[in-house]
Write a protein that holds these residues in place. Structure first.
Motif, short mmCIF file in Angstrom:
data_model
loop_
_atom_site.label_atom_id
_atom_site.label_comp_id
_atom_site.label_asym_id
_atom_site.label_seq_id
_atom_site.Cartn_x
_atom_site.Cartn_y
_atom_site.Cartn_z
N TRP A 110 0.84 -1.21 0.00
CA TRP A 110 0.00 0.00 0.00
C TRP A 110 0.87 1.25 0.00
O TRP A 110 0.65 2.18 -0.77
CB TRP A 110 -0.91 -0.03 1.22
CG TRP A 110 -1.94 1.05 1.30
CD1 TRP A 110 -3.23 0.97 0.86
CD2 TRP A 110 -1.78 2.36 1.86
NE1 TRP A 110 -3.89 2.15 1.11
CE2 TRP A 110 -3.02 3.02 1.72
CE3 TRP A 110 -0.72 3.03 2.45
CZ2 TRP A 110 -3.22 4.32 2.16
CZ3 TRP A 110 -0.91 4.33 2.89
CH2 TRP A 110 -2.15 4.96 2.74
N VAL A 111 1.87 1.27 0.89
CA VAL A 111 2.76 2.43 0.98
C VAL A 111 3.55 2.60 -0.31
O VAL A 111 3.77 3.72 -0.79
CB VAL A 111 3.72 2.28 2.18
CG1 VAL A 111 4.78 3.38 2.17
CG2 VAL A 111 2.93 2.32 3.48
N ALA A 112 3.97 1.49 -0.93
CA ALA A 112 4.74 1.56 -2.17
C ALA A 112 3.91 2.12 -3.32
O ALA A 112 4.44 2.72 -4.26
CB ALA A 112 5.27 0.17 -2.53
N LEU A 113 2.58 1.92 -3.25
CA LEU A 113 1.69 2.40 -4.31
C LEU A 113 1.20 3.82 -4.08
O LEU A 113 0.86 4.52 -5.03
CB LEU A 113 0.48 1.48 -4.44
CG LEU A 113 0.73 0.10 -5.06
CD1 LEU A 113 -0.53 -0.75 -4.95
CD2 LEU A 113 1.15 0.23 -6.51
N ILE A 114 1.17 4.28 -2.83
CA ILE A 114 0.54 5.56 -2.52
C ILE A 114 1.32 6.73 -3.11
O ILE A 114 0.74 7.72 -3.57
CB ILE A 114 0.36 5.73 -0.99
CG1 ILE A 114 -0.61 6.89 -0.69
CG2 ILE A 114 1.69 5.96 -0.31
CD1 ILE A 114 -2.01 6.67 -1.12
N LEU A 115 2.66 6.65 -3.12
CA LEU A 115 3.46 7.77 -3.62
C LEU A 115 3.34 7.94 -5.14
O LEU A 115 3.00 9.03 -5.61
CB LEU A 115 4.92 7.60 -3.19
CG LEU A 115 5.14 7.68 -1.67
CD1 LEU A 115 6.62 7.44 -1.34
CD2 LEU A 115 4.68 9.02 -1.13
N PRO A 116 3.58 6.88 -5.92
CA PRO A 116 3.35 7.05 -7.37
C PRO A 116 1.88 7.30 -7.69
O PRO A 116 1.55 8.02 -8.62
CB PRO A 116 3.83 5.72 -7.97
CG PRO A 116 3.81 4.75 -6.86
CD PRO A 116 4.13 5.54 -5.62
N GLY A 117 0.99 6.71 -6.86
CA GLY A 117 -0.44 6.94 -7.08
C GLY A 117 -0.81 8.39 -6.88
O GLY A 117 -1.64 8.93 -7.62
N LEU A 118 -0.20 9.04 -5.89
CA LEU A 118 -0.46 10.45 -5.66
C LEU A 118 0.00 11.30 -6.84
O LEU A 118 -0.73 12.19 -7.31
CB LEU A 118 0.25 10.91 -4.39
CG LEU A 118 0.15 12.40 -4.04
CD1 LEU A 118 -1.32 12.79 -3.81
CD2 LEU A 118 0.98 12.72 -2.80
N ALA A 119 1.20 11.01 -7.35
CA ALA A 119 1.72 11.76 -8.49
C ALA A 119 0.85 11.55 -9.73
O ALA A 119 0.51 12.51 -10.44
CB ALA A 119 3.16 11.33 -8.78
N LEU A 120 0.44 10.31 -9.98
CA LEU A 120 -0.40 10.02 -11.14
C LEU A 120 -1.78 10.65 -10.98
O LEU A 120 -2.39 11.11 -11.95
CB LEU A 120 -0.53 8.50 -11.33
CG LEU A 120 0.76 7.76 -11.70
CD1 LEU A 120 0.53 6.26 -11.70
CD2 LEU A 120 1.28 8.23 -13.06
N GLY A 121 -2.27 10.67 -9.74
CA GLY A 121 -3.57 11.29 -9.49
C GLY A 121 -3.56 12.78 -9.78
O GLY A 121 -4.52 13.32 -10.33
#
Length: 206
Positions: A19-30
């Motif tokens: 979850w933590v590994a996905l949240i950072l790139p997910g934030l940028a992509l969002g």
């Protein structure tokens, strides 16, 4: 008596690390998605596999699973948990409501075949009022859907402003539980400035 996990603090497991590994790139992509920038070309040859949607789907499924498994202890975690625990629990809770809001919207459009952009033009004077009424719904999911429709150009700024002023978001849940009458009165009070601002904007600028 607090659950053992809440008493001892949050200890990340494998699923939390993902979850933590996905949240950072997910934030940028969002953020790129909010700016209406296609982020798939950033992945080079992998863009054919729609990596942005894939990352979003994995994150959404993880949020639902983690929220489902910890739903009974969410309240205690929000009060007594570590900062990491509160971030994860709150983010998953909000994500689930947003996902539910979008599912209702997408399934409704698919089942009825309605073209909301055409309806918004045909019934333009009613759109701000409808957005204000949607703002009465507790939770952030319906409000995120309204904002998405505004960013997509489906509804006008007046509707977005009315919805933003009238909605109480997730704060309405504890208010309804503790003092339902006061919560309803407060919601109705917020409707007055919401309607005034929405229709002033509609009449003056749209």
């Amino acid at each position: 008596m607090l659950p053992a996990q809440a008493r001892s603090g949050w200890k990340p497991g494998k699923i939390q690390l993902i979850w933590v590994a996905l949240i950072l790139p997910g934030l940028a992509l969002g953020i790129l998605q909010l700016l209406q920038i296609d982020s798939d070309p950033l992945f080079g040859a992998l863009q054919a596999y729609q990596p942005t949607e894939t990352i979003g789907l994995i994150g959404a499924v993880l949020s639902i699973l983690m929220w489902s498994f910890t739903a009974r202890g969410v309240e205690n975690k929000l009060v007594t948990g570590s900062p990491s625990s509160r971030v994860v629990s709150t983010t998953n809770f909000v994500s689930v409501w947003v996902i539910v809001g979008f599912l209702i919207y997408e399934v409704g459009v698919y089942a009825t075949g309605w073209d909301l952009s055409v309806m918004a033009q045909t019934w333009a004077p009613l759109v701000p009022l409808l957005a204000v009424l949607v703002g009465f719904l507790p939770g952030c999911g319906p409000q995120v859907v309204v904002t998405t429709l505004y960013l997509a150009g489906t509804i006008p700024l007046s509707a977005q402003l009315g919805n933003a002023i009238s909605n109480d978001g997730d704060a309405l849940f504890p208010a309804l539980a503790l003092a339902p009458k006061a919560a309803m009165v407060a919601t109705l009070y917020s409707a007055i400035p919401a309607i005034l601002v929405a229709y002033s904007t509609f009449l003056l600028f749209e």
